[in-house]
Design a protein around this motif. Structure first.
Motif, mmCIF file in Angstrom:
data_model
loop_
_atom_site.group_PDB
_atom_site.id
_atom_site.type_symbol
_atom_site.label_atom_id
_atom_site.label_comp_id
_atom_site.label_asym_id
_atom_site.label_seq_id
_atom_site.Cartn_x
_atom_site.Cartn_y
_atom_site.Cartn_z
ATOM 1 N N ARG A 46 27.872 39.251 41.413
ATOM 2 C CA ARG A 46 28.317 37.912 40.794
ATOM 3 C C ARG A 46 27.444 37.753 39.554
ATOM 4 N N LYS A 47 26.057 37.823 39.733
ATOM 5 C CA LYS A 47 25.330 37.789 38.506
ATOM 6 C C LYS A 47 25.687 38.578 37.180
ATOM 7 N N ARG A 48 26.011 39.834 37.702
ATOM 8 C CA ARG A 48 26.399 40.940 36.583
ATOM 9 C C ARG A 48 27.618 40.440 36.226
ATOM 10 N N VAL A 49 28.688 40.294 37.066
ATOM 11 C CA VAL A 49 30.046 40.009 36.635
ATOM 12 C C VAL A 49 30.049 38.909 35.449
ATOM 13 N N GLU A 50 29.315 37.755 35.689
ATOM 14 C CA GLU A 50 28.846 36.611 34.743
ATOM 15 C C GLU A 50 28.836 36.972 33.454
ATOM 16 N N THR A 51 28.170 38.242 32.970
ATOM 17 C CA THR A 51 27.656 38.581 31.815
ATOM 18 C C THR A 51 28.566 39.458 30.983
ATOM 19 N N ILE A 52 29.741 39.724 31.712
ATOM 20 C CA ILE A 52 30.686 40.680 31.085
ATOM 21 C C ILE A 52 31.630 40.255 30.178
ATOM 22 N N ASP A 53 31.884 40.524 29.028
ATOM 23 C CA ASP A 53 32.827 40.245 28.196
ATOM 24 C C ASP A 53 34.244 40.836 28.519
ATOM 25 N N VAL A 54 35.147 40.124 29.262
ATOM 26 C CA VAL A 54 36.387 40.440 29.650
ATOM 27 C C VAL A 54 37.218 40.474 28.377
ATOM 28 N N THR A 55 37.799 41.755 28.125
ATOM 29 C CA THR A 55 38.829 41.866 26.832
ATOM 30 C C THR A 55 39.960 42.519 27.431
ATOM 31 N N PRO A 56 40.884 42.385 26.707
ATOM 32 C CA PRO A 56 42.412 43.000 26.900
ATOM 33 C C PRO A 56 42.253 44.411 27.391
ATOM 34 N N ASP A 57 41.411 45.281 26.509
ATOM 35 C CA ASP A 57 41.178 46.762 26.923
ATOM 36 C C ASP A 57 40.540 46.829 28.320
ATOM 37 N N LEU A 58 39.921 45.847 28.731
ATOM 38 C CA LEU A 58 38.926 46.264 29.894
ATOM 39 C C LEU A 58 40.097 45.873 31.041
ATOM 40 N N LEU A 59 40.727 44.613 30.785
ATOM 41 C CA LEU A 59 41.861 44.597 32.052
ATOM 42 C C LEU A 59 42.695 45.593 32.096
ATOM 43 N N ILE A 60 43.531 46.103 31.195
ATOM 44 C CA ILE A 60 44.404 47.077 31.088
ATOM 45 C C ILE A 60 43.822 48.555 31.669
ATOM 46 N N THR A 61 42.229 48.842 31.286
ATOM 47 C CA THR A 61 41.746 49.861 31.952
ATOM 48 C C THR A 61 41.475 49.505 33.529
ATOM 49 N N GLY A 62 41.297 48.497 33.775
ATOM 50 C CA GLY A 62 41.109 48.138 35.256
ATOM 51 C C GLY A 62 42.590 48.208 36.036
ATOM 52 N N ALA A 63 43.299 47.785 35.443
ATOM 53 C CA ALA A 63 44.725 47.876 36.130
ATOM 54 C C ALA A 63 45.267 49.228 36.216
ATOM 55 N N VAL A 64 44.884 50.043 35.293
ATOM 56 C CA VAL A 64 45.357 51.653 35.406
ATOM 57 C C VAL A 64 44.619 52.218 36.366
ATOM 58 N N ASP A 65 43.080 51.961 36.524
ATOM 59 C CA ASP A 65 42.237 52.274 37.460
ATOM 60 C C ASP A 65 42.896 52.059 38.943
ATOM 61 N N TRP A 66 43.302 50.661 39.326
ATOM 62 C CA TRP A 66 43.786 50.211 40.377
ATOM 63 C C TRP A 66 45.145 51.260 41.007
ATOM 64 N N LEU A 67 45.868 51.384 39.816
ATOM 65 C CA LEU A 67 47.185 52.190 40.267
ATOM 66 C C LEU A 67 46.772 53.676 40.623
ATOM 67 N N ASN A 68 45.718 54.248 39.849
ATOM 68 C CA ASN A 68 45.381 55.650 40.182
ATOM 69 C C ASN A 68 44.629 55.628 41.416
ATOM 70 N N GLU A 69 43.945 54.557 41.793
ATOM 71 C CA GLU A 69 43.175 54.616 43.183
ATOM 72 C C GLU A 69 44.514 54.329 44.303
ATOM 73 N N VAL A 70 45.336 53.801 44.116
ATOM 74 C CA VAL A 70 46.453 53.687 45.091
ATOM 75 C C VAL A 70 47.043 54.988 45.196
ATOM 76 N N LEU A 71 47.312 55.845 44.121
ATOM 77 C CA LEU A 71 47.867 57.114 44.189
ATOM 78 C C LEU A 71 47.049 58.146 44.682
ATOM 79 N N THR A 72 45.847 58.006 44.539
ATOM 80 C CA THR A 72 44.859 59.026 45.012
ATOM 81 C C THR A 72 44.109 58.937 46.269
#
Length: 111
Positions: A46-72
């Motif tokens: 939680r402490k580390r998450v509060e220091t992250i600058d969440v950008t659209p690129d980061l969100l998109i990368t995360g969403a793609v990672d989720w879908l890849n995780e589902v597939l693999t």
């Protein structure tokens, strides 16, 4: 926190899946100390998450990672080998990716 058995050395293995494995195996004897380790790790995360600058690129990368995780991982049932809740995780990852797309749709269409 989210490592599965075999992902890290036995002496370092803790978190959700370590506790999960103990269910049905006199879990109260086998999970001693792991719950506190998980609580401490969650607080640190939680402490580390509060220091992250969440950008659209980061969100998109995360969403793609989720879908890849589902597939693999999720489709094979490897992630939740003890609780057998893979379908719930599967649905949550897909729902999260859809929500990310919905939130960023206008910006994506401009590209």
């Amino acid at each position: 926190m989210d490592a599965c058995e075999g992902d890290v050395p036995e002496a370092e293995w803790g978190g959700y899946h370590r506790i999960e494995k103990g269910y049905g195996l006199r879990w109260y004897d086998r999970t001693e100390g792991y719950a506190q380790q998980l609580i401490d790790g969650t607080k640190l995360l939680r402490k580390r998450v509060e220091t992250i600058d969440v950008t659209p690129d980061l969100l998109i990368t995360g969403a793609v990672d989720w879908l890849n995780e589902v597939l693999t991982l999720k489709v094979k049932g490897e992630e939740d080998r003890y609780s057998h809740t893979d379908l719930y995780d599967f649905a949550a990852k897909v729902e999260g990716a859809k929500k990310t797309f919905t939130l960023l749709k206008d910006e994506l269409e401009k590209m």
